[in-house]
Design a protein around this motif. Structure first.
Motif, PDB file in Angstrom:
ATOM      1  N   ARG A   1       0.841  -1.190   0.000  1.00 39.90           N
ATOM      2  CA  ARG A   1       0.000   0.000   0.000  1.00 39.90           C
ATOM      3  C   ARG A   1       0.884   1.252   0.000  1.00 39.90           C
ATOM      4  O   ARG A   1       1.416   1.628   1.038  1.00 39.90           O
ATOM      5  CB  ARG A   1      -0.902   0.017   1.245  1.00 39.90           C
ATOM      6  N   ASP A   2       1.092   1.825  -1.154  1.00 43.16           N
ATOM      7  CA  ASP A   2       1.793   3.109  -1.273  1.00 43.16           C
ATOM      8  C   ASP A   2       3.163   3.067  -0.580  1.00 43.16           C
ATOM      9  O   ASP A   2       3.495   3.922   0.234  1.00 43.16           O
ATOM     10  CB  ASP A   2       0.933   4.222  -0.669  1.00 43.16           C
ATOM     11  N   VAL A   3       3.961   2.065  -0.947  1.00 42.04           N
ATOM     12  CA  VAL A   3       5.253   1.842  -0.297  1.00 42.04           C
ATOM     13  C   VAL A   3       6.353   2.672  -0.948  1.00 42.04           C
ATOM     14  O   VAL A   3       6.511   2.667  -2.174  1.00 42.04           O
ATOM     15  CB  VAL A   3       5.635   0.344  -0.346  1.00 42.04           C
ATOM     16  N   ASP A   4       7.104   3.391  -0.120  1.00 41.26           N
ATOM     17  CA  ASP A   4       8.320   4.088  -0.549  1.00 41.26           C
ATOM     18  C   ASP A   4       9.517   3.372   0.058  1.00 41.26           C
ATOM     19  O   ASP A   4       9.505   3.005   1.235  1.00 41.26           O
ATOM     20  CB  ASP A   4       8.332   5.545  -0.065  1.00 41.26           C
ATOM     21  N   LEU A   5      10.563   3.180  -0.748  1.00 39.32           N
ATOM     22  CA  LEU A   5      11.793   2.576  -0.240  1.00 39.32           C
ATOM     23  C   LEU A   5      12.972   3.212  -0.963  1.00 39.32           C
ATOM     24  O   LEU A   5      13.026   3.211  -2.195  1.00 39.32           O
ATOM     25  CB  LEU A   5      11.799   1.065  -0.474  1.00 39.32           C
ATOM     26  N   VAL A   6      13.902   3.752  -0.186  1.00 46.03           N
ATOM     27  CA  VAL A   6      15.126   4.341  -0.732  1.00 46.03           C
ATOM     28  C   VAL A   6      16.303   3.622  -0.094  1.00 46.03           C
ATOM     29  O   VAL A   6      16.430   3.600   1.127  1.00 46.03           O
ATOM     30  CB  VAL A   6      15.213   5.855  -0.440  1.00 46.03           C
ATOM     31  N   VAL A   7      17.144   3.025  -0.933  1.00 45.77           N
ATOM     32  CA  VAL A   7      18.329   2.318  -0.457  1.00 45.77           C
ATOM     33  C   VAL A   7      19.556   3.073  -0.939  1.00 45.77           C
ATOM     34  O   VAL A   7      19.741   3.256  -2.143  1.00 45.77           O
ATOM     35  CB  VAL A   7      18.353   0.862  -0.971  1.00 45.77           C
ATOM     36  N   GLU A   8      20.385   3.514   0.001  1.00 50.83           N
ATOM     37  CA  GLU A   8      21.562   4.306  -0.337  1.00 50.83           C
ATOM     38  C   GLU A   8      22.715   3.406  -0.789  1.00 50.83           C
ATOM     39  O   GLU A   8      22.840   2.261  -0.341  1.00 50.83           O
ATOM     40  CB  GLU A   8      22.010   5.144   0.868  1.00 50.83           C
ATOM     41  N   ARG A   9      23.570   3.956  -1.635  1.00 51.35           N
ATOM     42  CA  ARG A   9      24.705   3.197  -2.162  1.00 51.35           C
ATOM     43  C   ARG A   9      25.628   2.750  -1.028  1.00 51.35           C
ATOM     44  O   ARG A   9      25.958   3.519  -0.131  1.00 51.35           O
ATOM     45  CB  ARG A   9      25.485   4.049  -3.171  1.00 51.35           C
ATOM     46  N   GLY A  10      26.022   1.481  -1.080  1.00 53.74           N
ATOM     47  CA  GLY A  10      26.943   0.933  -0.100  1.00 53.74           C
ATOM     48  C   GLY A  10      26.320   0.570   1.233  1.00 53.74           C
ATOM     49  O   GLY A  10      27.032   0.125   2.140  1.00 53.74           O
TER      50      GLY A  10
END
Length: 298
Positions: free
Chosen positions: A20-29
């Motif tokens: 349901r309206d998922v945000d995911l940010v994965v940073e480098r390393g």
């Protein structure tokens, strides 16, 4: 550019909304854990990011590109260990891993290194179909890592492993992080996630309920703690019903009560006749934060 960027992802199965309206940010390393109770949508989210299925709503970027339609050049930069890995079952462990290495243009020396580091040397010449489930699990992770991917996806990689095998694998994952690999990890163990991950995203009911570092998640627990009561397993129902206890589980060492205030909890234990001999009190953990945020066990 973030290696993984998902915005507003929604997905349903048979009329049931899984994400349901998922945000995911994965940073480098980074080593980014995605945790949640059974049915929270972890595997579906990761499959959408990988391009194994298409999101019904929202957008996804993997290494700055859309994961669908499939692009061999993008896939060559990614390593994936799914829950069910396909093997060359009649090949030996060495034949399987060296073949995967050759497909990705990695060296035989790299395959040899992983066999030794994963503790698979004793089954090197055994057919994959004849080795144990734990050994196949380690081979699956080695297959995902053999070409030194920029982003490595691991779906509960230690679930089938004994303590010694988990230790070997965790050591390998730590070295992968030190090499600069970005790891997206769905967690079987909250304790393991707390130890390994730089950032943890908690999913519940298909929604993101928190994303933060393990220390920040723990700091958000309002004075919570875990109390191990070695002789109190028969009192599980009584302890669970106490207002001072947020959750209670049974472990190999006894009954574990998650509490907000230790003093209040001990007063309640005494009033309820719960034995406290040999009690151990531990500070708040990611598991405490998880239970406080979701009201569930992982």
């Amino acid at each position: 550019m973030q290696p993984v960027l998902a915005r507003g992802v929604c997905h349903s199965y048979a009329g049931r909304q899984v994400l349901r309206d998922v945000d995911l940010v994965v940073e480098r390393g980074s080593f980014h854990g995605v945790v949640g109770p059974t049915g929270a949508g972890k595997t579906t989210l990761v499959e959408i990011i990988q391009g194994a299925r298409r999101a019904q709503e929202g957008s996804v970027e993997l290494l700055g590109r859309a994961p669908l339609p499939r692009d061999p050049r993008l896939l060559a930069r990614v390593g994936i260990q799914p829950q069910a890995t396909a093997f060359f079952a009649r090949a030996t462990v060495w034949e399987h891993l060296s073949t995967v290495a050759a497909i990705f243009g990695a060296s035989a020396a790299r395959a040899e290194q992983l066999i030794e580091n994963m503790g698979l040397g004793h089954v090197r010449n055994s057919r994959v179909e004849r080795v144990s489930g734990g050994e196949r699990q380690k081979l699956a992770v080695a297959s995902a890592m053999v070409h030194r991917p920029e982003v490595l996806f691991l779906d509960e990689p230690t679930a089938a492993l004994d303590a010694a095998a988990r230790h070997d694998l965790v050591s390998m994952l730590v070295s992968a992080r030190e090499d600069g690999t970005t790891v997206v990890y769905t967690a079987h163990s909250l304790e393991e996630a707390e130890r390994l991950c730089d950032v943890i995203t908690i999913l519940d009911g298909g929604r993101v309920v928190a994303t933060d570092s393990p220390s920040a998640l723990v700091a958000g627990v309002g004075g919570g703690a875990s109390v191990l009561l070695p002789g109190a397993v028969p009192y599980l129902d009584a302890v669970t019903g106490l207002d001072a206890v947020t959750a209670a589980t049974v472990s190999a060492d006894g009954l574990v009560a998650h509490v907000r205030d230790v003093g209040e909890a001990f007063t309640a234990f005494g009033a309820a006749g719960v034995p406290t001999t040999g009690v151990q009190v531990h500070g708040p953990t990611v598991e405490d934060a998880f239970m406080e945020l979701t009201g569930k066990e992982c």
